[in-house]
Design a protein around this motif. Structure first.
Motif, PDB file in Angstrom:
ATOM      1  N   LYS A  96       0.858  -1.207   0.000  1.00 49.94           N
ATOM      2  CA  LYS A  96       0.000   0.000   0.000  1.00 49.94           C
ATOM      3  C   LYS A  96       0.893   1.256   0.000  1.00 49.94           C
ATOM      4  O   LYS A  96       0.625   2.212  -0.732  1.00 49.94           O
ATOM      5  CB  LYS A  96      -0.943  -0.012   1.208  1.00 49.94           C
ATOM      6  N   THR A  97       1.963   1.211   0.803  1.00 49.13           N
ATOM      7  CA  THR A  97       2.907   2.341   0.807  1.00 49.13           C
ATOM      8  C   THR A  97       3.506   2.538  -0.587  1.00 49.13           C
ATOM      9  O   THR A  97       3.693   3.668  -1.047  1.00 49.13           O
ATOM     10  CB  THR A  97       4.045   2.070   1.827  1.00 49.13           C
ATOM     11  N   VAL A  98       3.802   1.419  -1.262  1.00 52.21           N
ATOM     12  CA  VAL A  98       4.355   1.512  -2.623  1.00 52.21           C
ATOM     13  C   VAL A  98       3.400   2.304  -3.516  1.00 52.21           C
ATOM     14  O   VAL A  98       3.813   3.236  -4.222  1.00 52.21           O
ATOM     15  CB  VAL A  98       4.596   0.097  -3.211  1.00 52.21           C
ATOM     16  N   PHE A  99       2.112   1.969  -3.468  1.00 57.01           N
ATOM     17  CA  PHE A  99       1.161   2.678  -4.338  1.00 57.01           C
ATOM     18  C   PHE A  99       1.002   4.141  -3.906  1.00 57.01           C
ATOM     19  O   PHE A  99       0.858   5.025  -4.753  1.00 57.01           O
ATOM     20  CB  PHE A  99      -0.184   1.941  -4.367  1.00 57.01           C
ATOM     21  N   ASP A 100       1.041   4.398  -2.584  1.00 57.06           N
ATOM     22  CA  ASP A 100       0.997   5.799  -2.132  1.00 57.06           C
ATOM     23  C   ASP A 100       2.180   6.576  -2.709  1.00 57.06           C
ATOM     24  O   ASP A 100       2.041   7.731  -3.124  1.00 57.06           O
ATOM     25  CB  ASP A 100       1.035   5.867  -0.594  1.00 57.06           C
TER      26      ASP A 100
ATOM     27  N   GLN B 146      -7.575   5.905 -11.492  1.00 59.55           N
ATOM     28  CA  GLN B 146      -8.752   5.038 -11.341  1.00 59.55           C
ATOM     29  C   GLN B 146      -8.742   4.313  -9.982  1.00 59.55           C
ATOM     30  O   GLN B 146      -9.786   4.112  -9.385  1.00 59.55           O
ATOM     31  CB  GLN B 146      -8.732   4.036 -12.485  1.00 59.55           C
ATOM     32  N   TYR B 147      -7.563   3.889  -9.524  1.00 62.30           N
ATOM     33  CA  TYR B 147      -7.453   3.210  -8.228  1.00 62.30           C
ATOM     34  C   TYR B 147      -6.704   4.085  -7.231  1.00 62.30           C
ATOM     35  O   TYR B 147      -5.673   4.671  -7.573  1.00 62.30           O
ATOM     36  CB  TYR B 147      -6.629   1.912  -8.340  1.00 62.30           C
ATOM     37  N   ASP B 148      -7.188   4.105  -5.970  1.00 61.87           N
ATOM     38  CA  ASP B 148      -6.349   4.652  -4.913  1.00 61.87           C
ATOM     39  C   ASP B 148      -5.477   3.510  -4.392  1.00 61.87           C
ATOM     40  O   ASP B 148      -5.580   2.373  -4.876  1.00 61.87           O
ATOM     41  CB  ASP B 148      -7.189   5.319  -3.813  1.00 61.87           C
ATOM     42  N   SER B 149      -4.630   3.786  -3.411  1.00 62.79           N
ATOM     43  CA  SER B 149      -3.665   2.745  -3.017  1.00 62.79           C
ATOM     44  C   SER B 149      -4.356   1.527  -2.395  1.00 62.79           C
ATOM     45  O   SER B 149      -3.950   0.385  -2.639  1.00 62.79           O
ATOM     46  CB  SER B 149      -2.623   3.330  -2.068  1.00 62.79           C
TER      47      SER B 149
END
Ligand code: GAL
Length: 434
Positions: A227-231, A400-403
């Protein structure tokens, strides 16, 4: 029977294109590749000239498109039409999947004679050998965990080389505030996923990278670290310019070369563009490992796979394989391409500082498990899984996606794609859906 079934399922969805006419000469190699940017073409020319000096005629089959997706689509169409090229640039799992179909030539005769076993790093051999036989000749080791920065911009703004995430963000903030594009990105799924690979390695380290992207462990894929990666990807997106969509990687490099942008996160083929533009490392541009990945190497090795052709043409294939592996050639080619040799017994004298650093790091990283295959370039998982990753990362970049959703989608998409890859080798190498 199995082979026939595999072939049928792999090729079932292709239309039959008209077969191009090949030169009659047995000493001709038709080479399918995607090296069409300025730097790539310059490096390819080194190979072409080397072969021509040895009496092998080069028939060029370029398919534009960084990362090679389009080239792989053309390859499948050609093999389906019964007209495979003699030699094909290829990466990672694709090599193994083609070998499973029984359509690639055996290079062991020349590999054994020349002792490739002893000089090619083990992580590359995993892809270059199938069933104990050498089926590919590795021409380089590229590494995607680099940042390429414009030195004049860094100097003007007093920016030191960032060594961790916070320093990277501070540097990007300064560049953005000074009115430059902070981060030059080509908005294509493979380029965005390459940034993702870097952030995974930086955030979680090589063990996490291996668990998540190579072992495809659902717990790692669904973790808070992911999740941190996507943030972090969402944060990096805020440094891109609004015209990134669809941009080729080399045009993003050109933005750094021409002082429009501060940095690019990209594999070291970007260095080939700087060299081709007559720019020097340490003077016009600087390279440093993606902050937080120092000492680890994501690798992406281009290899040439030879397809089964007539006995008469096989000699030229072996000659090409031998030429590719010659130590002197590995130097002259890789100093132009931006990569480093695919053999560990070549001197580093001809390479610039980034090249020298890369060569040392590879030797040190292998025994530590810190040389990890590129997910983006098919060295971590088969094509179907890689494409599933592209889809999720691209959806993060489009907003389109949040984390939180990205993590959920990644776990789901990878599980489905993994099952598909086991059932249907080479699925999605040609960009078709599941
Ligand atoms: C990679 C390939 C590199 C490089 C890049 C951009 O897949 O391994 O050699 O040139 O694509 O086209």
């Amino acid at each position: 029977m199995l082979r026939r079934l595999l072939l049928a399922s792999a090729f079932a969805i292709f239309a039959m294109p008209a077969a191009p006419v090949l030169a009659a000469d047995d000493n001709t190699v038709e080479v399918l590749h995607w090296w069409t940017s300025g730097g790539e073409a310059a490096a390819l020319n080194v190979l072409k000239k080397d072969l021509e000096a040895k009496g092998v005629t080069w028939q060029d089959m370029p398919v534009a498109g960084g990362g090679g997706e389009q080239a792989m689509t053309v390859l499948r169409a050609r093999v389906t039409a019964g007209n495979a090229p003699t030699a094909v640039q290829m990466l990672g799992y694709d090599i193994q999947d083609w070998a499973k179909l029984g359509v690639v030539a055996d290079l062991s005769e020349v590999a054994n004679k020349e002792g490739w076993d002893k000089v090619v790093p083990e992580p590359l051999q995993k892809f270059a050998k199938y069933d104990g036989k050498w089926i590919a000749a590795p021409v380089n080791i590229h590494s995607p965990n680099w940042i390429w920065a414009n030195k004049a911009i860094l100097d003007k703004l007093g920016i030191k080389q960032p060594t961790n995430w916070d320093e990277l963000i501070a540097a990007l903030d300064k560049i953005k505030a000074a009115g430059y594009v902070a981060l030059a990105v080509g908005g294509q799924p493979w380029q965005e996923t390459e940034i993702f690979d870097n952030v995974v390695l930086s955030t979680g380290g090589p063990e996490f990278y291996t668990k998540a992207l190579i072992e495809l462990d659902p717990a790692a894929l669904g973790s808070d670290t992911m999740k941190t990666v996507f943030d972090r990807l969402i944060k990096l997106k805020s440094y891109m310019d609004p015209n990134a969509a669809g941009r080729e990687w080399n045009l993003a490099t050109a933005m750094v070369i021409t002082e429009k942008a501060g940095m690019q996160i990209m594999g070291d083929w970007a260095k080939g563009e700087f060299i081709n533009a007559k720019k020097a490392e340490g003077k016009d541009f600087v390279c440093f490992r993606f902050p937080g990945t120092q000492g680890s190497v994501i690798f992406n090795a281009d290899q040439f796979v030879m397809f089964k052709v007539s006995e008469a043409r096989h000699a030229a294939q072996l000659q090409m394989a031998s030429a590719i592996m010659a130590p002197a050639f590995q130097t002259s080619f890789n100093v132009v391409k931006g990569s480093v040799p695919a053999r560990t017994d070549v001197a580093d004298t001809a390479f610039d500082d980034c090249g020298k650093e890369s060569m040392k790091e590879i030797v040190a990283a292998v025994p530590k498990g810190a040389m990890v295959g590129s997910f983006t370039h098919g060295h971590a998982a088969p094509a179907a899984v890689k494409q599933a990753g592209y889809d999720v990362v691209a959806a993060v970049f489009t907003g389109q996606y949040d984390s939180a959703q990205a993590v959920k989608e990644l776990v789901k998409a990878v599980a489905a794609a993994k099952e598909e890859a086991d059932r249907k080798p080479l699925s999605r190498t040609a960009g078709e859906g599941g």
